[in-house]
Motif scaffolding. Sequence first.
Motif, PDB file in Angstrom:
ATOM      1  N   CYS A   1      50.438  27.384  34.222  1.00 40.15           N
ATOM      2  CA  CYS A   1      49.083  28.249  35.429  1.00 40.15           C
ATOM      3  C   CYS A   1      49.302  29.883  35.711  1.00 40.15           C
ATOM      4  O   CYS A   1      50.419  29.439  36.119  1.00 40.15           O
ATOM      5  N   MET A   2      48.154  30.442  35.647  1.00 35.65           N
ATOM      6  CA  MET A   2      48.751  31.684  35.635  1.00 35.65           C
ATOM      7  C   MET A   2      49.335  31.750  37.273  1.00 35.65           C
ATOM      8  O   MET A   2      49.031  30.777  38.550  1.00 35.65           O
ATOM      9  N   ILE A   3      49.824  32.557  38.358  1.00 35.47           N
ATOM     10  CA  ILE A   3      50.564  32.214  39.519  1.00 35.47           C
ATOM     11  C   ILE A   3      49.941  34.104  40.254  1.00 35.47           C
ATOM     12  O   ILE A   3      49.994  35.152  39.554  1.00 35.47           O
ATOM     13  N   PRO A   4      48.923  33.092  40.714  1.00 33.50           N
ATOM     14  CA  PRO A   4      48.092  34.706  41.427  1.00 33.50           C
ATOM     15  C   PRO A   4      48.981  35.445  42.412  1.00 33.50           C
ATOM     16  O   PRO A   4      50.000  35.158  43.069  1.00 33.50           O
ATOM     17  N   THR A   5      48.922  36.856  42.389  1.00 31.16           N
ATOM     18  CA  THR A   5      50.145  37.691  43.140  1.00 31.16           C
ATOM     19  C   THR A   5      48.909  37.515  44.635  1.00 31.16           C
ATOM     20  O   THR A   5      48.415  37.211  45.102  1.00 31.16           O
ATOM     21  N   PRO A   6      50.233  38.454  45.324  1.00 35.49           N
ATOM     22  CA  PRO A   6      49.701  38.138  46.258  1.00 35.49           C
ATOM     23  C   PRO A   6      48.179  38.158  47.701  1.00 35.49           C
ATOM     24  O   PRO A   6      48.045  38.221  47.997  1.00 35.49           O
ATOM     25  N   GLU A   7      47.872  39.878  46.368  1.00 35.47           N
ATOM     26  CA  GLU A   7      46.563  40.435  46.803  1.00 35.47           C
ATOM     27  C   GLU A   7      45.468  39.330  46.624  1.00 35.47           C
ATOM     28  O   GLU A   7      44.140  38.781  46.492  1.00 35.47           O
ATOM     29  N   LEU A   8      45.482  38.669  45.830  1.00 37.47           N
ATOM     30  CA  LEU A   8      44.426  37.384  44.885  1.00 37.47           C
ATOM     31  C   LEU A   8      45.222  35.867  45.148  1.00 37.47           C
ATOM     32  O   LEU A   8      43.600  35.340  45.793  1.00 37.47           O
ATOM     33  N   LYS A   9      46.059  35.828  46.389  1.00 33.77           N
ATOM     34  CA  LYS A   9      46.320  34.435  46.569  1.00 33.77           C
ATOM     35  C   LYS A   9      45.112  33.607  47.541  1.00 33.77           C
ATOM     36  O   LYS A   9      44.787  32.510  47.563  1.00 33.77           O
ATOM     37  N   ALA A  10      44.418  34.585  48.135  1.00 30.44           N
ATOM     38  CA  ALA A  10      43.526  33.570  48.736  1.00 30.44           C
ATOM     39  C   ALA A  10      41.884  33.658  47.973  1.00 30.44           C
ATOM     40  O   ALA A  10      40.975  33.167  48.946  1.00 30.44           O
ATOM     41  N   LYS A  11      42.212  33.732  47.001  1.00 31.30           N
ATOM     42  CA  LYS A  11      40.545  33.782  46.701  1.00 31.30           C
ATOM     43  C   LYS A  11      41.201  31.670  45.139  1.00 31.30           C
ATOM     44  O   LYS A  11      40.729  31.324  44.711  1.00 31.30           O
ATOM     45  N   PHE A  12      42.304  31.365  45.921  1.00 32.36           N
ATOM     46  CA  PHE A  12      43.231  30.470  44.733  1.00 32.36           C
ATOM     47  C   PHE A  12      42.746  29.318  46.293  1.00 32.36           C
ATOM     48  O   PHE A  12      43.527  29.111  46.983  1.00 32.36           O
ATOM     49  N   LEU A  13      42.294  27.959  45.799  1.00 33.35           N
ATOM     50  CA  LEU A  13      42.764  27.466  46.937  1.00 33.35           C
ATOM     51  C   LEU A  13      43.866  26.401  45.987  1.00 33.35           C
ATOM     52  O   LEU A  13      44.418  26.061  44.930  1.00 33.35           O
TER      53      LEU A  13
END
Length: 136
Positions: free
Chosen positions: A124-136
């Motif tokens: 699975c994709m690992i979100p960037t720090p900027e996008l991390k808040a969009k993932f639960l």
Amino acid sequence: MEGLPLDKKIILFDGVCNLCDSSVQFIIKHDKKDIFRFVALQSELGEKILKHIGVNPMKVDSIVLYEPGIAYFHKAEAAMQIAKELNTWHKIIGYLSFTGNLGNFVYDLIARNRYKWYGKKEECMIPTPELKAKFL
């Protein structure tokens, strides 16, 4: 389900599918009202949410949109509901009637061939720090 944000719509997606990953990136870019949160179907939380709403994780190969405490949608209907919320011309698609047999036929055709046509990731994709808040 406890621990989920009640004011967000949760998109469960195939975390190893390149098409799904691109779709998630597109949704994030056009989610100007910060409506959505994302969970990979393959994750522990993804499996818990599916179980909570009564969907067998072994039988789902499509996107699922879950509105905590309200409803859930899958396949073409989920895509239409998501499109309605986007800040782009794609919003129009959400108001068209591509649900039902025809919409799901097209959706299933793409879903069955998504790995062949678009490829698959090893994980699975690992979100960037900027996008991390969009993932639960």
